[in-house]
Design a protein around this motif. Sequence first.
Motif, PDB file in Angstrom:
ATOM      1  N   LEU A  83      10.822  42.066  -8.594  1.00 62.00           N
ATOM      2  CA  LEU A  83      11.148  40.710  -9.026  1.00 62.00           C
ATOM      3  C   LEU A  83      11.806  40.703 -10.397  1.00 62.00           C
TER       4      LEU A  83
ATOM      5  N   ILE B  74      11.320  39.537   0.666  1.00 63.04           N
ATOM      6  CA  ILE B  74      12.158  39.336  -0.524  1.00 63.04           C
ATOM      7  C   ILE B  74      13.576  39.840  -0.275  1.00 63.04           C
TER       8      ILE B  74
ATOM      9  N   PHE C  54      11.977  34.506   4.503  1.00 67.80           N
ATOM     10  CA  PHE C  54      10.892  35.326   3.962  1.00 67.80           C
ATOM     11  C   PHE C  54       9.942  35.751   5.076  1.00 67.80           C
TER      12      PHE C  54
END
Length: 354
Positions: free
Chosen positions: A22, A192, A272
Amino acid sequence: MKRLKFKEGYMLTIISGVGLLLLTLAGFSLFSLKMPKGQAAMSGMANAAIATFLVEAVHRYITGDLLSLSFFQELGTTAGSLGGVAAAITVPISMGANPVFAVVAGVAVGGYGILPGFIAGYLVGLVAPVIEQKLPEGLNMIAGALIIAPFARMIALLVNPVVNSTLVRIGQTISAAADQSPLVMGLLLGGIMKMICTSPLSSMALTAMLGLDGLAMGIASIACVGGSFTNGLIFSRLKLGDKSNVIAVMLEPLTQANIITANPIPIFCSNFVGGGLAGMAAAAFGIINNAPGTASPIPGLLAPFAFNSPVKVVCALALGIAGGCIAGYLGSAIFKRRFTKPETAPFPKDAVLE
């Protein structure tokens, strides 16, 4: 006590892997959206990954090794070794630089990997137009080439140690997390990556920059394939365009960026789930992929066959596609509101072009 320590280490590995992913994604997004010509540079990076890593995966490991054809083995090996050269060429060209200067930059960074090549190519893409404008016409091509060659090589030389100690290490951490916690990382990494694949960012460029391989890259590639069916069903059942839009978003989501950005909630939420289920399928069958940068529907479909038995890949793909379809049906059922394809205002018949 030992079990508690094991669980703590298990969770720490997962948190580290997802957290670093992330964090990298945040930096990746800032570069793409805020830096001059950032999105164009990332597009060039993705093109370089296709030109080198995908060609290597298919021709070296499938056409070459499986069919024992030495010509294709040599072809694939050569293509895979030229990632830095390709990036230093395709990135400046995508940014609008003179193709001759781009080739000079590519030749100059020979021997370096795709990340140093990308950085050198990006800076050349910014500098080359200035050099071309400032130097006298007639001399700008020759003098520009002589200036850009050492400039590109010096950039690659300087950034190579930094790249190896940061982005590559982040990629190794994510890969280690996938190896230690395959199903959990299959869900998180797969979800992701499919969202990135559908967004204006490039999952191919991101995975190439991180140098992802092994199970982590296998999860990313299968997630992009399975999640493409999620996109197809979402577009079809929510009537986000016609059949051509459905086919296009399944093959290359960036072609439908206007529809995706207009309807982000149903598309990305479903992505997702679909990518996560497909990623878990890849993890369950232990699919590995040692061709970084192949996180996209078509490359992701082909590359795993180079590193796994065909039966395992077909089973993982079938289960991943089933997961993607489930997510598509669930997403379209939850978001019952009819989303429509953005339309431009009709052109007035009496308008006069000036």
